[in-house]
Scaffold this active site. Structure first.
Site, PDB file in Angstrom:
ATOM      1  N   HIS A  31       0.798  -1.232   0.000  1.00  0.00           N
ATOM      2  CA  HIS A  31       0.000   0.000   0.000  1.00  0.00           C
ATOM      3  C   HIS A  31       0.827   1.276   0.000  1.00  0.00           C
ATOM      4  O   HIS A  31       0.268   2.366   0.052  1.00  0.00           O
ATOM      5  CB  HIS A  31      -0.973   0.014   1.191  1.00  0.00           C
ATOM      6  CG  HIS A  31      -0.297   0.174   2.521  1.00  0.00           C
ATOM      7  ND1 HIS A  31       0.260  -0.867   3.199  1.00  0.00           N
ATOM      8  CD2 HIS A  31      -0.079   1.272   3.285  1.00  0.00           C
ATOM      9  CE1 HIS A  31       0.784  -0.431   4.331  1.00  0.00           C
ATOM     10  NE2 HIS A  31       0.594   0.868   4.412  1.00  0.00           N
TER      11      HIS A  31
HETATM   12  C1  UD1 Z   1      -2.522   5.478   5.531  1.00  0.00           C
HETATM   13  C2  UD1 Z   1      -1.252   6.101   6.115  1.00  0.00           C
HETATM   14  C3  UD1 Z   1      -0.106   5.108   6.004  1.00  0.00           C
HETATM   15  C4  UD1 Z   1      -0.460   3.782   6.640  1.00  0.00           C
HETATM   16  C5  UD1 Z   1      -1.761   3.278   6.044  1.00  0.00           C
HETATM   17  C6  UD1 Z   1      -2.181   2.029   6.780  1.00  0.00           C
HETATM   18  C7  UD1 Z   1      -0.921   8.519   5.877  1.00  0.00           C
HETATM   19  C8  UD1 Z   1      -0.213   9.570   5.131  1.00  0.00           C
HETATM   20  N1  UD1 Z   1      -0.871   7.285   5.353  1.00  0.00           N
HETATM   21  O1  UD1 Z   1      -2.300   5.254   4.165  1.00  0.00           O
HETATM   22  O2  UD1 Z   1       1.027   5.630   6.672  1.00  0.00           O
HETATM   23  O3  UD1 Z   1       0.565   2.879   6.390  1.00  0.00           O
HETATM   24  O4  UD1 Z   1      -2.794   4.264   6.198  1.00  0.00           O
HETATM   25  O5  UD1 Z   1      -3.090   1.278   6.091  1.00  0.00           O
HETATM   26  O6  UD1 Z   1      -1.511   8.803   6.892  1.00  0.00           O
HETATM   27  N2  UD1 Z   1      -9.812   4.401   1.642  1.00  0.00           N
HETATM   28  C9  UD1 Z   1     -10.927   3.610   1.653  1.00  0.00           C
HETATM   29  N3  UD1 Z   1     -11.471   3.284   2.870  1.00  0.00           N
HETATM   30  C10 UD1 Z   1     -10.972   3.718   4.042  1.00  0.00           C
HETATM   31  C11 UD1 Z   1      -9.829   4.522   4.020  1.00  0.00           C
HETATM   32  C12 UD1 Z   1      -9.251   4.852   2.806  1.00  0.00           C
HETATM   33  O7  UD1 Z   1     -11.430   3.212   0.618  1.00  0.00           O
HETATM   34  O8  UD1 Z   1     -11.513   3.367   5.108  1.00  0.00           O
HETATM   35  C13 UD1 Z   1      -9.199   4.740   0.334  1.00  0.00           C
HETATM   36  C14 UD1 Z   1      -9.524   6.143  -0.135  1.00  0.00           C
HETATM   37  O9  UD1 Z   1      -9.683   6.114  -1.515  1.00  0.00           O
HETATM   38  C15 UD1 Z   1      -8.268   6.915   0.202  1.00  0.00           C
HETATM   39  C16 UD1 Z   1      -7.172   5.862   0.069  1.00  0.00           C
HETATM   40  O10 UD1 Z   1      -7.771   4.648   0.476  1.00  0.00           O
HETATM   41  O11 UD1 Z   1      -8.074   8.009  -0.626  1.00  0.00           O
HETATM   42  C17 UD1 Z   1      -5.948   6.140   0.919  1.00  0.00           C
HETATM   43  O12 UD1 Z   1      -6.306   6.344   2.302  1.00  0.00           O
HETATM   44  P1  UD1 Z   1      -5.387   7.256   3.246  1.00  0.00           P
HETATM   45  O13 UD1 Z   1      -5.840   7.147   4.648  1.00  0.00           O
HETATM   46  O14 UD1 Z   1      -5.260   8.632   2.668  1.00  0.00           O
HETATM   47  O15 UD1 Z   1      -3.958   6.623   3.080  1.00  0.00           O
HETATM   48  P2  UD1 Z   1      -3.504   5.105   3.181  1.00  0.00           P
HETATM   49  O16 UD1 Z   1      -2.913   4.723   1.880  1.00  0.00           O
HETATM   50  O17 UD1 Z   1      -4.607   4.292   3.716  1.00  0.00           O
HETATM   51  N1  UDP Z   2      -3.302  -5.979   8.926  1.00  0.00           N
HETATM   52  C1  UDP Z   2      -4.546  -6.593   9.049  1.00  0.00           C
HETATM   53  N2  UDP Z   2      -5.185  -7.021   7.906  1.00  0.00           N
HETATM   54  C2  UDP Z   2      -4.640  -6.874   6.664  1.00  0.00           C
HETATM   55  C3  UDP Z   2      -3.378  -6.249   6.555  1.00  0.00           C
HETATM   56  C4  UDP Z   2      -2.737  -5.804   7.711  1.00  0.00           C
HETATM   57  O1  UDP Z   2      -5.053  -6.767  10.150  1.00  0.00           O
HETATM   58  O2  UDP Z   2      -5.269  -7.273   5.679  1.00  0.00           O
HETATM   59  C5  UDP Z   2      -2.642  -5.488  10.150  1.00  0.00           C
HETATM   60  C6  UDP Z   2      -1.233  -5.972  10.371  1.00  0.00           C
HETATM   61  O3  UDP Z   2      -1.205  -7.203  11.059  1.00  0.00           O
HETATM   62  C7  UDP Z   2      -0.627  -4.851  11.203  1.00  0.00           C
HETATM   63  C8  UDP Z   2      -1.336  -3.623  10.679  1.00  0.00           C
HETATM   64  O4  UDP Z   2      -2.504  -4.080  10.009  1.00  0.00           O
HETATM   65  O5  UDP Z   2      -0.972  -5.029  12.565  1.00  0.00           O
HETATM   66  C9  UDP Z   2      -0.430  -2.895   9.733  1.00  0.00           C
HETATM   67  O6  UDP Z   2      -1.113  -1.911   9.076  1.00  0.00           O
HETATM   68  P1  UDP Z   2      -0.688  -1.372   7.648  1.00  0.00           P
HETATM   69  O7  UDP Z   2       0.182  -2.341   6.944  1.00  0.00           O
HETATM   70  O8  UDP Z   2      -1.941  -0.938   6.989  1.00  0.00           O
HETATM   71  O9  UDP Z   2       0.093  -0.027   8.032  1.00  0.00           O
HETATM   72  P2  UDP Z   2       1.631   0.304   8.328  1.00  0.00           P
HETATM   73  O10 UDP Z   2       2.089  -0.564   9.436  1.00  0.00           O
HETATM   74  O11 UDP Z   2       2.374   0.094   7.050  1.00  0.00           O
HETATM   75  O12 UDP Z   2       1.594   1.750   8.681  1.00  0.00           O
END
Ligand code: UD1
Ligand code: UDP
Length: 393
Positions: A228
């Site tokens: 991601h």
């Molecule tokens: C965010 C965090 C990242 C973290 C990740 C964990 C920032 C800058 N990024 O990235 O550090 O590793 O979460 O998963 O804070 N969306 C949905 N449903 C949701 C949320 C998001 O569909 O519930 C979609 C939306 O289109 C959105 C995109 O995902 O624009 C990205 O979501 P966003 O929270 O901006 O960043 P992540 O890539 O999720």
């Molecule tokens: N995780 C989860 N389901 C998934 C993918 C990740 O429960 O399908 C959990 C994972 O075990 C960890 C956390 O989500 O505890 C990590 O989140 P993510 O990778 O989204 O964010 P990051 O750590 O990169 O910020």
């Protein structure tokens, strides 16, 4: 200045907004609830809102329902960060907490830290940190640095640490980084890893998950993939190239791929043909299912931060699809290898991983007690003390 009488308890606002935040906040809320001196209130910013990225973690990890929901939703970095700040500022003003606690490195983390650092309390209070006119700003998982400013989280980490009063660090590199940046010892505490508190507490329950049966898999008979990071998934051509390389691995070992919504949005544009049975795509999984899948995987391929740590504790080989990591202890002591993002580096790492047995050790203080240590330290530092004005009364 009107210095009030010492309040009876420590009021603390805890913030969580995105999936990894929920995993980190769970043990902290539990540890705070066990110490009557604290009144803890949970704020959910709504950065993640899908049930699969949010509610399932509250249900499975026993996180109390948020006291306040800001419902910010998605947006650009600027819009999302600004909107969280706009909605969090009146909360801090109304709640008048002694402290605000943020975790990790997402936009919710920096947005709420920045609001807190600029909020003046109506009634200052005294504690071991001195006379406080502003809430004490606490950052859990401080000091991690990837060295890559193109990564949005790196900006969030550096800025949050710069304006936090108490920095709780999860691995030794975090201490080194903060010291190098000139942070004084009084702000630092090496407490261990709260994400691992959650893992150890949930491990037995996760073993009972039926996810392997549901997916028709057996322990050791599959790899697990998560992707991601914007640098890997936002450009369809780069994502297509990465998936093409991973398809070579999938030809040997089926890959389970719970697809993050950011990545899902790009898969069509990338024209990725991820064909079953070598590819098993699914929606993001709940924590228990994901932990079960991680512990049974032959290899985990990921660009996640938290997953690098979880594989280290589970003793599962992790190939990180990035050129850097802010969690170097997972490489130096754990099971993690930086596999990069180019075909030759990924496939070479895969070849080496196949040939050699996995070994590693569990880093110091990744023992399930990090939140308890943090809360004990908070009690010591934040318990309100009489002020000079109190003493004269
Ligand atoms: C965010 C965090 C990242 C973290 C990740 C964990 C920032 C800058 N990024 O990235 O550090 O590793 O979460 O998963 O804070 N969306 C949905 N449903 C949701 C949320 C998001 O569909 O519930 C979609 C939306 O289109 C959105 C995109 O995902 O624009 C990205 O979501 P966003 O929270 O901006 O960043 P992540 O890539 O999720
Ligand atoms: N995780 C989860 N389901 C998934 C993918 C990740 O429960 O399908 C959990 C994972 O075990 C960890 C956390 O989500 O505890 C990590 O989140 P993510 O990778 O989204 O964010 P990051 O750590 O990169 O910020």
């Amino acid at each position: 200045m009107n210095v009030g009488a010492a309040p009876a308890a420590i009021k603390i606002l805890c913030v969580a907004g995105a999936r990894p935040n929920f995993v980190k906040i769970a043990p902290l809320m539990r540890a705070l609830a066990q110490r009557p001196v604290f009144t803890a209130r949970l704020v959910h910013t709504g950065q993640h809102y899908d049930a699969a990225l949010s509610r399932v973690f509250f249900d499975e990890l026993g996180i109390p329902r948020p006291d306040l929901e800001l419902e910010v939703g998605s947006g650009s970095h600027a819009l999302q960060t600004a909107e969280i700040m706009r909605r969090f500022a009146p909360v801090v003003a109304a709640e008048q907490p002694h402290a605000v606690l943020v975790v990790g490195d997402v936009n919710s983390t920096i947005a709420c830290a920045l609001v807190t650092a600029k909020t003046l309390l109506a009634q200052p209070f005294n504690c071991a940190l001195g006379l406080r006119r502003r809430p004490v700003m606490i950052h859990v998982e401080a000091g991690l640095r990837s060295g890559d400013d193109d990564m949005p989280e790196e900006i969030n980490r550096k800025l949050t640490d710069a304006i936090s009063d108490l920095l709780f660090v999860s691995e030794p590199a975090g201490l080194d980084n903060l010291r190098r940046e000139g942070v004084g010892e009084a702000r630092l505490c090496f407490a261990g890893n709260v994400m691992i508190d959650t893992l150890l507490a949930a491990q037995a329950q996760a073993q009972r998950s039926d996810v392997l049966t549901r997916l028709g898999l057996q322990d050791g008979g599959y790899g697990l993939l998560t992707l991601h990071r914007p640098s890997n998934v936002d450009d369809p051509a780069a994502l297509a190239a990465l998936l093409q390389t991973l398809d070579r691995i999938a030809a040997e070992l089926p890959l389970v791929f719970p697809v993050h919504p950011r990545t899902r949005a790009q898969l069509t544009a990338a024209h990725a043909a991820l064909v079953p049975p070598r590819w098993r795509l699914c929606e993001p999984l709940g924590y228990l299912d994901f932990l079960r899948l991680t512990s049974g995987a032959r290899v985990v391929l990921t660009d996640s931060g938290g997953v690098q740590e979880e594989t280290t504790v589970l003793g599962v080989r992790c190939l990180t699809l990035r050129d850097n990591t802010e969690r170097p202890v997972t490489v130096s002591e754990g099971t993690n290898t930086l596999a990069g993002t180019r075909p030759e580096t990924i496939l070479a790492a895969w070849e080496r991983a196949r040939a050699a047995p996995t070994h590693g050790r569990i880093p110091a203080l990744w023992d399930g007690q990090a939140a308890t240590r943090i809360v004990a330290e908070l009690e010591r530092r934040l318990t309100p003390l009489p002020t000079a004005a109190d003493a004269q009364r």
